[in-house]
Design an enzyme around this catalytic site. Structure first.
Site, PDB file in Angstrom:
ATOM      1  N   ILE A 295       1.885 -15.130   2.913  1.00 56.81           N
ATOM      2  CA  ILE A 295       2.860 -14.055   2.640  1.00 56.81           C
ATOM      3  C   ILE A 295       2.121 -12.784   2.163  1.00 56.81           C
ATOM      4  O   ILE A 295       2.604 -12.047   1.305  1.00 56.81           O
ATOM      5  CB  ILE A 295       3.963 -14.495   1.649  1.00 56.81           C
ATOM      6  CG1 ILE A 295       3.378 -15.128   0.374  1.00 56.81           C
ATOM      7  CG2 ILE A 295       4.935 -15.454   2.312  1.00 56.81           C
ATOM      8  CD1 ILE A 295       4.420 -15.348  -0.732  1.00 56.81           C
TER       9      ILE A 295
ATOM     10  N   ARG B 203       5.028   1.307   0.888  1.00 53.72           N
ATOM     11  CA  ARG B 203       5.450   1.003  -0.483  1.00 53.72           C
ATOM     12  C   ARG B 203       5.208   2.149  -1.479  1.00 53.72           C
ATOM     13  O   ARG B 203       5.798   2.190  -2.541  1.00 53.72           O
ATOM     14  CB  ARG B 203       4.714  -0.240  -0.991  1.00 53.72           C
ATOM     15  CG  ARG B 203       4.819  -1.474  -0.085  1.00 53.72           C
ATOM     16  CD  ARG B 203       6.174  -2.112  -0.136  1.00 53.72           C
ATOM     17  NE  ARG B 203       6.297  -3.241   0.776  1.00 53.72           N
ATOM     18  CZ  ARG B 203       6.064  -4.504   0.441  1.00 53.72           C
ATOM     19  NH1 ARG B 203       5.696  -4.795  -0.778  1.00 53.72           N
ATOM     20  NH2 ARG B 203       6.217  -5.454   1.339  1.00 53.72           N
TER      21      ARG B 203
ATOM     22  N   HIS C 238      -1.015  -2.786   1.936  1.00 52.93           N
ATOM     23  CA  HIS C 238      -1.507  -1.941   0.840  1.00 52.93           C
ATOM     24  C   HIS C 238      -2.927  -1.438   1.105  1.00 52.93           C
ATOM     25  O   HIS C 238      -3.696  -2.082   1.815  1.00 52.93           O
ATOM     26  CB  HIS C 238      -1.563  -2.761  -0.457  1.00 52.93           C
ATOM     27  CG  HIS C 238      -0.222  -3.128  -1.024  1.00 52.93           C
ATOM     28  ND1 HIS C 238       0.124  -4.422  -1.314  1.00 52.93           N
ATOM     29  CD2 HIS C 238       0.843  -2.369  -1.369  1.00 52.93           C
ATOM     30  CE1 HIS C 238       1.355  -4.437  -1.822  1.00 52.93           C
ATOM     31  NE2 HIS C 238       1.807  -3.216  -1.861  1.00 52.93           N
TER      32      HIS C 238
ATOM     33  N   GLU D 167       0.194  -7.677  -9.557  1.00 54.06           N
ATOM     34  CA  GLU D 167      -0.521  -6.405  -9.422  1.00 54.06           C
ATOM     35  C   GLU D 167       0.416  -5.278  -8.990  1.00 54.06           C
ATOM     36  O   GLU D 167       0.142  -4.100  -9.275  1.00 54.06           O
ATOM     37  CB  GLU D 167      -1.621  -6.542  -8.359  1.00 54.06           C
ATOM     38  CG  GLU D 167      -2.352  -5.242  -8.117  1.00 54.06           C
ATOM     39  CD  GLU D 167      -3.465  -5.379  -7.102  1.00 54.06           C
ATOM     40  OE1 GLU D 167      -4.615  -5.221  -7.521  1.00 54.06           O
ATOM     41  OE2 GLU D 167      -3.206  -5.655  -5.915  1.00 54.06           O
ATOM     42  N   ASP D 168       1.517  -5.620  -8.327  1.00 56.29           N
ATOM     43  CA  ASP D 168       2.349  -4.569  -7.736  1.00 56.29           C
ATOM     44  C   ASP D 168       3.315  -3.872  -8.683  1.00 56.29           C
ATOM     45  O   ASP D 168       3.493  -2.658  -8.578  1.00 56.29           O
ATOM     46  CB  ASP D 168       3.083  -5.127  -6.511  1.00 56.29           C
ATOM     47  CG  ASP D 168       2.096  -5.467  -5.412  1.00 56.29           C
ATOM     48  OD1 ASP D 168       1.127  -4.716  -5.241  1.00 56.29           O
ATOM     49  OD2 ASP D 168       2.289  -6.494  -4.732  1.00 56.29           O
TER      50      ASP D 168
ATOM     51  N   CYS E  38      -3.943  -9.114  -5.797  1.00 52.23           N
ATOM     52  CA  CYS E  38      -2.479  -9.114  -6.025  1.00 52.23           C
ATOM     53  C   CYS E  38      -2.042 -10.067  -7.125  1.00 52.23           C
ATOM     54  O   CYS E  38      -0.997  -9.887  -7.738  1.00 52.23           O
ATOM     55  CB  CYS E  38      -1.695  -9.583  -4.808  1.00 52.23           C
ATOM     56  SG  CYS E  38      -2.401  -9.258  -3.265  1.00 52.23           S
TER      57      CYS E  38
ATOM     58  N   ARG F  51      11.763  -6.804  -4.487  1.00 48.47           N
ATOM     59  CA  ARG F  51      10.638  -6.689  -5.415  1.00 48.47           C
ATOM     60  C   ARG F  51      10.905  -5.731  -6.571  1.00 48.47           C
ATOM     61  O   ARG F  51      10.232  -5.795  -7.596  1.00 48.47           O
ATOM     62  CB  ARG F  51       9.364  -6.232  -4.663  1.00 48.47           C
ATOM     63  CG  ARG F  51       8.923  -7.220  -3.582  1.00 48.47           C
ATOM     64  CD  ARG F  51       7.427  -7.334  -3.486  1.00 48.47           C
ATOM     65  NE  ARG F  51       6.828  -7.768  -4.734  1.00 48.47           N
ATOM     66  CZ  ARG F  51       5.531  -7.806  -4.976  1.00 48.47           C
ATOM     67  NH1 ARG F  51       4.693  -7.425  -4.040  1.00 48.47           N
ATOM     68  NH2 ARG F  51       5.056  -8.214  -6.138  1.00 48.47           N
TER      69      ARG F  51
HETATM   70  C1  CIR Z   1       4.864  -8.392  -0.379  1.00 49.03           C
HETATM   71  O1  CIR Z   1       5.002  -8.152   0.820  1.00 49.03           O
HETATM   72  O2  CIR Z   1       5.250  -7.604  -1.232  1.00 49.03           O
HETATM   73  C2  CIR Z   1       4.203  -9.687  -0.806  1.00 49.03           C
HETATM   74  N1  CIR Z   1       4.570 -10.721   0.100  1.00 49.03           N
HETATM   75  C3  CIR Z   1       2.702  -9.546  -0.855  1.00 49.03           C
HETATM   76  C4  CIR Z   1       2.235  -8.609  -1.914  1.00 49.03           C
HETATM   77  C5  CIR Z   1       0.764  -8.500  -1.982  1.00 49.03           C
HETATM   78  N2  CIR Z   1       0.356  -7.648  -3.035  1.00 49.03           N
HETATM   79  C6  CIR Z   1      -0.777  -6.938  -3.062  1.00 49.03           C
HETATM   80  O3  CIR Z   1      -1.516  -6.898  -2.094  1.00 49.03           O
HETATM   81  N3  CIR Z   1      -1.036  -6.215  -4.145  1.00 49.03           N
END
Ligand code: CIR
Length: 259
Positions: A248, A137, A167, A69-70, A254, A89
């Site tokens: 995590i 972010r 987020h 998703e990111d 996500c 990332r």
């Molecule tokens: C992070 O910190 O980037 C990952 N461990 C978790 C990302 C979660 N993503 C989201 O909520 N869209």
């Protein structure tokens, strides 16, 4: 009401044990084998809810790469490749591109570029309006570029400060039909006052990130009060175990891109 028919997921990699964690939900490391099982069940549920799911191979170079998703925000009209400020990332944006290109033409694909930063977890759609969380972010410039892109397709945007955790969608989520799940902080956001808000109890904060798919709501396992509330609103619920991803900071939204 939004209708989804496609999704992209990426299998978790063993390196997820090194995934970024705020420690907000757990101080344990994920158990990889369990994560694989949970991920397969999540994917199957999306399929059962009517989505055609593209399953991408795991990427050991990027510990958090299962959280697709990111690195992109996808809608029917276009896809926007984001720009994570986190070094571990940022390269995911290059890895997600070929998958995006199988669904979208070059003139439908846009990029958030320096000094703009963004991750999809900060982007929440309500009708034709995007709320964009300003967080560690996602910055103002990322939100500005995003607005410029989606405006071409008739969407509006506004920003919301993310004052806790990672987020926006970890603390406020829209379940369609004017219903929202919120943290106590997000409950105070002036722009959210028009929605029917449920303040998720402190011990169930992780369940804010529930996921509406085509009339059903996927809810993370072990959050009975939030689940009962969602059921009381009349939604069928699918309970999904995401415990290994939770370690995590990963949750239901996500783990996929949906459009
Ligand atoms: C992070 O910190 O980037 C990952 N461990 C978790 C990302 C979660 N993503 C989201 O909520 N869209």
């Amino acid at each position: 009401m939004i209708e989804f028919d496609k999704a992209i997921v990426r299998k978790p990699c063993k390196a997820m044990l090194e995934g970024i964690s705020t420690g907000m939900f757990s101080d344990e490391s994920p158990v990889y084998e369990q994560a694989v099982v949970q991920h397969a069940a999540y994917t199957k549920t999306l399929e059962e809810l009517g989505l055609k799911v593209l399953v991408l191979d795991k990427l050991e170079e990027y510990p958090d790469s299962c959280f697709v998703e990111d690195p992109a925000v996808v809608m029917k009209e276009c896809a926007i490749i984001t720009n994570s400020p986190r070094k571990s990332r940022n390269g995911e944006k290059i890895e997600i591109l070929p998958a995006i290109q199988t669904f979208f033409q070059a003139n439908q694909i846009f990029h958030i570029t320096e000094p703009g930063t963004m991750e999809g977890g900060d982007v929440m759609l309500v009708g034709k309006h995007y709320f964009v969380g300003l967080s560690e972010r996602t910055n103002e410039e990322g939100a500005r570029q995003f607005n410029e892109i989606v405006a071409k397709y008739g969407y509006t945007t506004s920003t919301v400060k993310v004052t806790e955790g990672l987020h926006l969608k970890d603390f406020a989520i829209y379940l369609e039909n004017n219903n929202m799940l919120v943290s106590p902080n997000m409950n105070e956001v002036p722009e959210f006052q028009e929605f029917n808000r449920f303040i998720v109890p402190a011990e169930e904060l992780y369940a804010i990130n529930s996921l509406y798919i085509n009339g059903t709501v996927m809810v993370p396992a072990g959050h009975p009060k939030t689940q009962a509330h969602i059921e009381s609103l009349g939604y069928p619920v699918k309970v999904i175990n995401t415990d290994e991803f939770k370690k995590i900071d990963g949750s239901l939204t996500c783990l996929s891109l949906r459009w």
